[in-house]
Design a protein around this motif. Structure first.
Motif, PDB file in Angstrom:
ATOM      1  N   ALA A  80     -12.197   1.529  -6.924  1.00  0.00           N
ATOM      2  CA  ALA A  80     -12.208   2.632  -5.949  1.00  0.00           C
ATOM      3  C   ALA A  80     -11.718   2.145  -4.586  1.00  0.00           C
ATOM      4  O   ALA A  80     -10.945   2.826  -3.903  1.00  0.00           O
ATOM      5  CB  ALA A  80     -13.620   3.216  -5.837  1.00  0.00           C
ATOM      6  N   MET A  81     -12.147   0.944  -4.203  1.00  0.00           N
ATOM      7  CA  MET A  81     -11.705   0.415  -2.901  1.00  0.00           C
ATOM      8  C   MET A  81     -10.196   0.199  -2.906  1.00  0.00           C
ATOM      9  O   MET A  81      -9.490   0.678  -2.008  1.00  0.00           O
ATOM     10  CB  MET A  81     -12.420  -0.898  -2.577  1.00  0.00           C
ATOM     11  N   PHE A  82      -9.693  -0.496  -3.916  1.00  0.00           N
ATOM     12  CA  PHE A  82      -8.261  -0.800  -3.941  1.00  0.00           C
ATOM     13  C   PHE A  82      -7.417   0.468  -4.073  1.00  0.00           C
ATOM     14  O   PHE A  82      -6.275   0.494  -3.635  1.00  0.00           O
ATOM     15  CB  PHE A  82      -7.939  -1.771  -5.087  1.00  0.00           C
ATOM     16  N   ALA A  83      -7.988   1.511  -4.668  1.00  0.00           N
ATOM     17  CA  ALA A  83      -7.218   2.752  -4.856  1.00  0.00           C
ATOM     18  C   ALA A  83      -7.226   3.633  -3.616  1.00  0.00           C
ATOM     19  O   ALA A  83      -6.586   4.679  -3.577  1.00  0.00           O
ATOM     20  CB  ALA A  83      -7.794   3.525  -6.043  1.00  0.00           C
ATOM     21  N   GLY A  84      -7.994   3.242  -2.600  1.00  0.00           N
ATOM     22  CA  GLY A  84      -7.987   4.042  -1.364  1.00  0.00           C
ATOM     23  C   GLY A  84      -8.969   5.201  -1.378  1.00  0.00           C
ATOM     24  O   GLY A  84      -8.870   6.124  -0.560  1.00  0.00           O
ATOM     25  N   LEU A 100      -3.126  -4.132   3.600  1.00  0.00           N
ATOM     26  CA  LEU A 100      -2.426  -4.781   4.719  1.00  0.00           C
ATOM     27  C   LEU A 100      -1.701  -6.039   4.261  1.00  0.00           C
ATOM     28  O   LEU A 100      -0.844  -6.555   4.959  1.00  0.00           O
ATOM     29  CB  LEU A 100      -3.432  -5.140   5.821  1.00  0.00           C
ATOM     30  N   ARG A 101      -2.142  -6.601   3.119  1.00  0.00           N
ATOM     31  CA  ARG A 101      -1.483  -7.818   2.643  1.00  0.00           C
ATOM     32  C   ARG A 101      -0.775  -7.582   1.310  1.00  0.00           C
ATOM     33  O   ARG A 101      -0.440  -8.526   0.593  1.00  0.00           O
ATOM     34  CB  ARG A 101      -2.485  -8.962   2.586  1.00  0.00           C
ATOM     35  N   ALA A 102      -0.564  -6.322   0.954  1.00  0.00           N
ATOM     36  CA  ALA A 102       0.157  -6.020  -0.283  1.00  0.00           C
ATOM     37  C   ALA A 102       1.656  -6.168  -0.035  1.00  0.00           C
ATOM     38  O   ALA A 102       2.138  -5.901   1.063  1.00  0.00           O
ATOM     39  CB  ALA A 102      -0.170  -4.602  -0.739  1.00  0.00           C
ATOM     40  N   PRO A 103       2.412  -6.592  -1.055  1.00  0.00           N
ATOM     41  CA  PRO A 103       3.856  -6.736  -0.858  1.00  0.00           C
ATOM     42  C   PRO A 103       4.531  -5.375  -0.629  1.00  0.00           C
ATOM     43  O   PRO A 103       3.975  -4.331  -0.975  1.00  0.00           O
ATOM     44  CB  PRO A 103       4.327  -7.368  -2.168  1.00  0.00           C
ATOM     45  N   GLY A 104       5.713  -5.419  -0.055  1.00  0.00           N
ATOM     46  CA  GLY A 104       6.427  -4.197   0.330  1.00  0.00           C
ATOM     47  C   GLY A 104       6.743  -3.282  -0.832  1.00  0.00           C
ATOM     48  O   GLY A 104       6.925  -2.071  -0.650  1.00  0.00           O
ATOM     49  N   ASP A 105       6.831  -3.826  -2.058  1.00  0.00           N
ATOM     50  CA  ASP A 105       7.184  -2.950  -3.182  1.00  0.00           C
ATOM     51  C   ASP A 105       5.946  -2.353  -3.869  1.00  0.00           C
ATOM     52  O   ASP A 105       6.058  -1.667  -4.881  1.00  0.00           O
ATOM     53  CB  ASP A 105       8.062  -3.706  -4.188  1.00  0.00           C
ATOM     54  N   ALA A 106       4.762  -2.604  -3.311  1.00  0.00           N
ATOM     55  CA  ALA A 106       3.548  -1.977  -3.884  1.00  0.00           C
ATOM     56  C   ALA A 106       3.557  -0.488  -3.527  1.00  0.00           C
ATOM     57  O   ALA A 106       4.308  -0.054  -2.645  1.00  0.00           O
ATOM     58  CB  ALA A 106       2.310  -2.643  -3.310  1.00  0.00           C
ATOM     59  N   THR A 107       2.760   0.289  -4.221  1.00  0.00           N
ATOM     60  CA  THR A 107       2.692   1.722  -3.897  1.00  0.00           C
ATOM     61  C   THR A 107       1.226   2.133  -3.725  1.00  0.00           C
ATOM     62  O   THR A 107       0.363   1.722  -4.496  1.00  0.00           O
ATOM     63  CB  THR A 107       3.281   2.598  -5.026  1.00  0.00           C
ATOM     64  N   LEU A 108       0.985   2.906  -2.698  1.00  0.00           N
ATOM     65  CA  LEU A 108      -0.374   3.410  -2.454  1.00  0.00           C
ATOM     66  C   LEU A 108      -0.288   4.512  -1.421  1.00  0.00           C
ATOM     67  O   LEU A 108       0.342   4.339  -0.371  1.00  0.00           O
ATOM     68  CB  LEU A 108      -1.262   2.273  -1.914  1.00  0.00           C
ATOM     69  N   SER A 109      -0.893   5.642  -1.717  1.00  0.00           N
ATOM     70  CA  SER A 109      -0.908   6.670  -0.678  1.00  0.00           C
ATOM     71  C   SER A 109      -2.335   7.138  -0.432  1.00  0.00           C
ATOM     72  O   SER A 109      -3.169   7.153  -1.333  1.00  0.00           O
ATOM     73  CB  SER A 109       0.030   7.835  -1.037  1.00  0.00           C
ATOM     74  N   VAL A 110      -2.611   7.442   0.828  1.00  0.00           N
ATOM     75  CA  VAL A 110      -3.916   7.963   1.222  1.00  0.00           C
ATOM     76  C   VAL A 110      -3.674   9.270   1.953  1.00  0.00           C
ATOM     77  O   VAL A 110      -2.878   9.302   2.903  1.00  0.00           O
ATOM     78  CB  VAL A 110      -4.663   6.973   2.145  1.00  0.00           C
ATOM     79  N   GLY A 112      -1.892  11.631   1.109  1.00  0.00           N
ATOM     80  CA  GLY A 112      -0.471  11.957   1.043  1.00  0.00           C
ATOM     81  C   GLY A 112       0.418  11.059   1.889  1.00  0.00           C
ATOM     82  O   GLY A 112       1.633  11.246   1.953  1.00  0.00           O
ATOM     83  N   GLN A 113      -0.164  10.054   2.517  1.00  0.00           N
ATOM     84  CA  GLN A 113       0.615   9.182   3.396  1.00  0.00           C
ATOM     85  C   GLN A 113       0.902   7.855   2.686  1.00  0.00           C
ATOM     86  O   GLN A 113      -0.012   7.262   2.106  1.00  0.00           O
ATOM     87  CB  GLN A 113      -0.211   8.942   4.678  1.00  0.00           C
ATOM     88  N   ASP A 114       2.160   7.413   2.713  1.00  0.00           N
ATOM     89  CA  ASP A 114       2.544   6.159   2.065  1.00  0.00           C
ATOM     90  C   ASP A 114       2.049   4.970   2.906  1.00  0.00           C
ATOM     91  O   ASP A 114       2.678   4.568   3.886  1.00  0.00           O
ATOM     92  CB  ASP A 114       4.071   6.123   1.915  1.00  0.00           C
ATOM     93  N   VAL A 115       0.911   4.435   2.494  1.00  0.00           N
ATOM     94  CA  VAL A 115       0.236   3.390   3.264  1.00  0.00           C
ATOM     95  C   VAL A 115       1.079   2.116   3.355  1.00  0.00           C
ATOM     96  O   VAL A 115       1.187   1.483   4.411  1.00  0.00           O
ATOM     97  CB  VAL A 115      -1.133   3.099   2.589  1.00  0.00           C
ATOM     98  N   ILE A 116       1.671   1.752   2.234  1.00  0.00           N
ATOM     99  CA  ILE A 116       2.416   0.478   2.201  1.00  0.00           C
ATOM    100  C   ILE A 116       3.625   0.553   3.136  1.00  0.00           C
ATOM    101  O   ILE A 116       3.929  -0.396   3.870  1.00  0.00           O
ATOM    102  CB  ILE A 116       2.859   0.139   0.753  1.00  0.00           C
ATOM    103  N   ALA A 117       4.306   1.714   3.139  1.00  0.00           N
ATOM    104  CA  ALA A 117       5.474   1.854   4.030  1.00  0.00           C
ATOM    105  C   ALA A 117       5.023   1.752   5.484  1.00  0.00           C
ATOM    106  O   ALA A 117       5.673   1.090   6.314  1.00  0.00           O
ATOM    107  CB  ALA A 117       6.166   3.199   3.767  1.00  0.00           C
ATOM    108  N   ASP A 118       3.899   2.382   5.815  1.00  0.00           N
ATOM    109  CA  ASP A 118       3.385   2.320   7.196  1.00  0.00           C
ATOM    110  C   ASP A 118       3.061   0.878   7.578  1.00  0.00           C
ATOM    111  O   ASP A 118       3.403   0.419   8.674  1.00  0.00           O
ATOM    112  CB  ASP A 118       2.111   3.166   7.336  1.00  0.00           C
ATOM    113  N   VAL A 119       2.386   0.184   6.670  1.00  0.00           N
ATOM    114  CA  VAL A 119       1.989  -1.209   6.952  1.00  0.00           C
ATOM    115  C   VAL A 119       3.233  -2.052   7.220  1.00  0.00           C
ATOM    116  O   VAL A 119       3.304  -2.805   8.196  1.00  0.00           O
ATOM    117  CB  VAL A 119       1.184  -1.788   5.765  1.00  0.00           C
ATOM    118  N   HIS A 120       4.220  -1.911   6.352  1.00  0.00           N
ATOM    119  CA  HIS A 120       5.400  -2.778   6.492  1.00  0.00           C
ATOM    120  C   HIS A 120       6.264  -2.398   7.694  1.00  0.00           C
ATOM    121  O   HIS A 120       6.942  -3.260   8.269  1.00  0.00           O
ATOM    122  CB  HIS A 120       6.157  -2.865   5.171  1.00  0.00           C
ATOM    123  N   ALA A 121       6.197  -1.138   8.109  1.00  0.00           N
ATOM    124  CA  ALA A 121       6.932  -0.753   9.332  1.00  0.00           C
ATOM    125  C   ALA A 121       6.309  -1.462  10.541  1.00  0.00           C
ATOM    126  O   ALA A 121       7.022  -1.980  11.415  1.00  0.00           O
ATOM    127  CB  ALA A 121       6.881   0.766   9.502  1.00  0.00           C
TER     128      ALA A 121
END
Ligand code: F6P
Length: 547
Positions: A80-84, A100-110, A112-121
């Motif tokens: 549940a934690m890892f899934a957001g 915050l430490r997932a690689p750029g090609d991981a996928t996760l949205s919270v 409806g927001q793409d968390v991984i893209a936000d982190v890497h930006a």
């Protein structure tokens, strides 16, 4: 949703029954009976090695503890934690420091927001900014490169970056000196400002909420000091902010272009991986900051994938839980045998005590056992000459986590051998002890009279049988440090699940904040004796008289 009381669970009761037999077992005997104990009760993950064999437990204890972890739903809560999912129930927030430490090609949205893209930006902006400052391309208002960086923040906005910058000091840029101001005590910022030059200093105002009173006051003082030396237009070259609160940043007078954002799903004490880690990227460079994230990510993967019985954070949590619940250990001492990990015990204090220092369950019932022990400690070998006396012979049982690197970051081989010898000798001494017969034999061999032997023997006896873990890494590097911090984060998470507390809120800090606001008004304005007891009124009166 509502969990059964911990002590009513079948696995807890099985542990309680088992504890009667095993909790007073002599570790000396356990080692004697099983030559494979070290091999069985140790494991490696993400560049770390954990030896948990020096604890008062056996294979059956570990089986029962793993059953308890299953019964309390550790695996489902971890997913549940890892899934957001919004597992921080009192604040209705996801808990996603792992993203915050997932690689750029991981996928996760919270939401409806793409968390991984936000982190890497944000990471990309941190890279560009830290490269510019370190290379000298980012200049102060009078055209000079930055030589000093002052991070203004407190709690999670201070402890992580400060601990990591010290731990990785060997990787730091030679031109840039890092400073950390946290305390509202004016001695802190006064001392720092006296060491820096407004032409070459960069201030980072770090606050998740941007409302924390200590940080706001320190930031205002830094701003006034700066403006006494430079024009307001120069602020943009010298002040940046890290926060989730863009409106408050604008109000403070920091250009949002100089803001590095993060998100409400990052808890303060879990935020070192976010833009709160900007001082780390500035000190050691973005490459090493990425290695720090990679080490943590490797530990995340291990935590998610390894079976509970071979899962390092789970084992660390279960052993700690056993010591807390069944051996009544009210505190845990952290002993890094590495001078550069000097601030690690302080970092863990916030991580574990702010997370699990709770007494009600997630659904608001009283927890029916003791919860988080007090976390404290200091570097070895210094602690040996201060408080280890109590750990060896005092009346409380205090487990210790020894942490060391097998290889040093220097060439003083004799020092390192002495350091490791002390580390290993301490864990051996805590485990073995020295019983009264051994002491008597020693004293007799020294030629003491029978009376002298009997007089001294009780004082020189060590009960031993004192639990410890040893965590080793080859070198202290950004990667192994990242793994180490993530190890303790997940340990904290697992223990929180066992106790069924919300490890992600911190309401316990609020009351003092409110009362301090009232009293501050009374120190400078009219007193309100009707609000306080005689002690508090007396103290306020003394402070007013001293002005
Ligand atoms: O008061 C406790 C606390 O909220 C911590 O949880 C947090 O790390 C610290 O204060 C600082 O908060 P902020 O980053 O919002 O200034």
């Amino acid at each position: 949703m509502r969990q059964p009381a911990l002590t009513s669970t079948a696995s807890f009761q099985a542990l309680a029954t088992h504890a009667v037999d095993i909790k007073d077992a002599r570790m000396r005997d356990l080692f004697g009976a099983d030559p494979q104990r070290f091999k069985t009760m140790s494991l490696e993950a993400a560049g770390l090695f954990l030896d948990y064999s020096k604890n008062r437990l056996d294979g059956r204890t570990l089986e029962l503890l793993a059953e308890l972890a299953r019964e309390r739903g550790v695996e489902a809560r971890r997913e549940a934690m890892f899934a957001g999912e919004k597992i921080n129930l009192t604040e209705q927030r996801a808990v996603l420091h792992t993203a915050l430490r997932a690689p750029g090609d991981a996928t996760l949205s919270v939401d409806g927001q793409d968390v991984i893209a936000d982190v890497h930006a944000v990471l990309a902006r941190m890279r560009a900014f830290s490269d510019a400052v370190r290379s000298g391309a980012w200049l102060g208002h009078s055209g000079k490169p930055i030589t000093d960086i002052v991070n203004i923040g407190i709690g999670g906005s201070d402890l992580g970056p400060k601990m990591v910058c010290l731990a990785l000091r060997q990787y730091a840029h030679p031109r840039v000196t890092m400073h950390f101001v946290s305390n509202v005590d004016g001695h802190d910022i006064d001392n720092t400002l006296s060491q820096v030059d407004p032409e070459t200093t960069l201030f980072i105002v770090a606050s998740k909420t941007f409302t924390t009173s200590e940080t706001m006051l320190n930031a205002q003082t830094a701003r006034m000091w700066f403006l006494a030396h430079a024009k307001p237009a120069a602020l943009a070259r010298h002040f940046v902010a890290v926060s989730t609160n863009v409106e408050a940043i604008k109000e403070f007078g920091i250009d949002p272009a100089n803001m590095f954002p993060f998100w409400d799903w990052v808890g303060g004490r879990y935020s070192v991986w976010s833009a709160i880690g900007l001082p780390i990227a500035l000190a050691v460079g973005f490459g090493y900051f990425s290695d720090f994230l990679a080490g943590a990510h490797a530990m995340d993967q291990h935590f998610v994938e390894a079976p509970l019985e071979q899962n390092m954070p789970v084992l660390l949590a279960l052993v700690g839980f056993w010591n807390r619940q069944f051996l009544d250990c009210a505190s845990v001492s952290i002993a890094p045998y590495h001078q550069d990990l000097n601030r690690f015990p302080a970092y863990l204090q916030q991580l574990e005590m702010e997370s699990n220092g709770k007494r009600v369950t997630r659904t608001g019932q009283a927890v029916d056992t003791a919860t988080c022990p007090v976390i404290w400690g200091d570097c070895g070998t210094n602690g040996q000459h201060a408080y280890f006396q109590l750990l060896h012979q005092g009346s409380d049982l205090t487990p210790i986590d020894f942490i060391a690197s097998l290889r040093p970051g220097h060439e003083l081989a004799q020092h390192h051998a002495a350091l490791l010898a002390n580390c290993f000798a301490q864990s051996e001494a805590f485990m073995r002890g020295k019983d009264i017969d051994e002491v008597r034999a020693d004293l007799q061999a020294q030629g003491l009279t029978a009376t002298e032997v009997e007089r001294l023997a009780p004082h020189k006896t060590f009960p031993g049988n004192r639990p410890s873990n040893t965590i080793l890494m080859e070198y202290l590097t950004p990667y192994t440090l990242g793994a180490l911090v993530a190890l303790y984060e997940h340990k904290t998470f697992v223990q929180g699940v066992l106790w069924d507390v919300n490890s992600f809120d911190q309401w316990g800090v609020e009351l003092g904040k409110v009362l301090a606001k009232n009293i501050e008004a009374e120190l400078t304005g009219a007193p309100r004796p009707d609000l306080h007891d005689s002690s508090t009124n007396g103290l306020i009166a003394m402070a007013r008289a001293a002005v």
